[in-house]
Design an enzyme around this catalytic site. Sequence first.
Site, mmCIF file in Angstrom:
data_model
loop_
_atom_site.group_PDB
_atom_site.id
_atom_site.type_symbol
_atom_site.label_atom_id
_atom_site.label_comp_id
_atom_site.label_asym_id
_atom_site.label_seq_id
_atom_site.Cartn_x
_atom_site.Cartn_y
_atom_site.Cartn_z
ATOM 1 N N LYS A 77 -6.362 -5.238 -3.194
ATOM 2 C CA LYS A 77 -7.167 -5.853 -2.552
ATOM 3 C C LYS A 77 -8.098 -4.879 -1.981
ATOM 4 O O LYS A 77 -7.626 -3.719 -2.458
ATOM 5 C CB LYS A 77 -5.842 -6.516 -1.882
ATOM 6 C CG LYS A 77 -5.457 -5.004 -0.999
ATOM 7 C CD LYS A 77 -4.345 -4.983 0.283
ATOM 8 C CE LYS A 77 -3.055 -4.542 0.708
ATOM 9 N NZ LYS A 77 -4.436 -3.665 1.411
ATOM 10 N N ASP A 136 0.674 -1.317 0.143
ATOM 11 C CA ASP A 136 -0.112 0.123 -0.152
ATOM 12 C C ASP A 136 0.973 1.026 -0.689
ATOM 13 O O ASP A 136 0.124 2.208 0.835
ATOM 14 C CB ASP A 136 -1.583 0.124 1.346
ATOM 15 C CG ASP A 136 -1.575 -0.994 0.775
ATOM 16 O OD1 ASP A 136 -2.115 -2.125 0.010
ATOM 17 O OD2 ASP A 136 -2.522 -0.814 2.033
ATOM 18 N N CYS A 188 -2.268 -2.951 7.497
ATOM 19 C CA CYS A 188 -2.329 -4.262 5.908
ATOM 20 C C CYS A 188 -1.194 -4.754 6.365
ATOM 21 O O CYS A 188 -0.773 -6.251 5.772
ATOM 22 C CB CYS A 188 -2.119 -3.488 4.822
ATOM 23 S SG CYS A 188 -4.026 -1.673 4.556
#
Length: 226
Positions: free
Chosen positions: A133, A24, A166
């Site tokens: 995702k 991310d 995450c």
Amino acid sequence: MTRLNTRPETIEIELAKSAMVVVDMQNAFAAKGGTLDVAGIDISTAPKVVRAIQALLDAARAAGLTVVYLQMGYKPDLSNSGGPQSPNWYKEVAMHLMNTRPELKGKLLTEGTWDFAVVDDLAPHAGDLVVVKTRYSGFAGTNLDSLLRMRGIRYLFFAGIATNVCVESTLRDAYFLDYWPLLVKDAATQAGPPAAHDATVWNVESFFGWTLNTKDFLEALGMRRD
């Protein structure tokens, strides 16, 4: 086999069966005006993490490691967000902001937007794997596991944002799936106070895997960082 200077003990890995997982590193989480910044979460450590990941990626690509980018994001109609019946609708930062501030709908973590894009300095190269995702873990509802297994990957180095959300979620799932998780702790940063990052490091070293620094990774690959 390559021996790594990891904590809580040193381990040996096979580089040919290793992947660098970048979690991310999007404008949403690492840039002014992105989701975390809009939410009032401190992102002042993001530039340091970007620089560390640049060094990791240069070394990983030169050594022939598989590079995987995880990218959090939703379709413009939010059809893959889970909707009001899902806790994701209420707890994920971008979803919460878009639900409470209608002017932000379609602007945060929405595919095709600036917020969704990987920061320019870490743009994926041809041949890198990019997995989109919709939940904190890169394994939840994606083909990440099959992509790794078909390449014979067993060892996963993790870097990115946020350490305690995450990154840790994906790392835990990797452990449950019998991958060997390795957190590059100075190439990750938290959402929240520094103690959140420290807690994840403690969790990894105690229960889920191993940690190392960027310098340790580069030295293991026969490279040095100035």
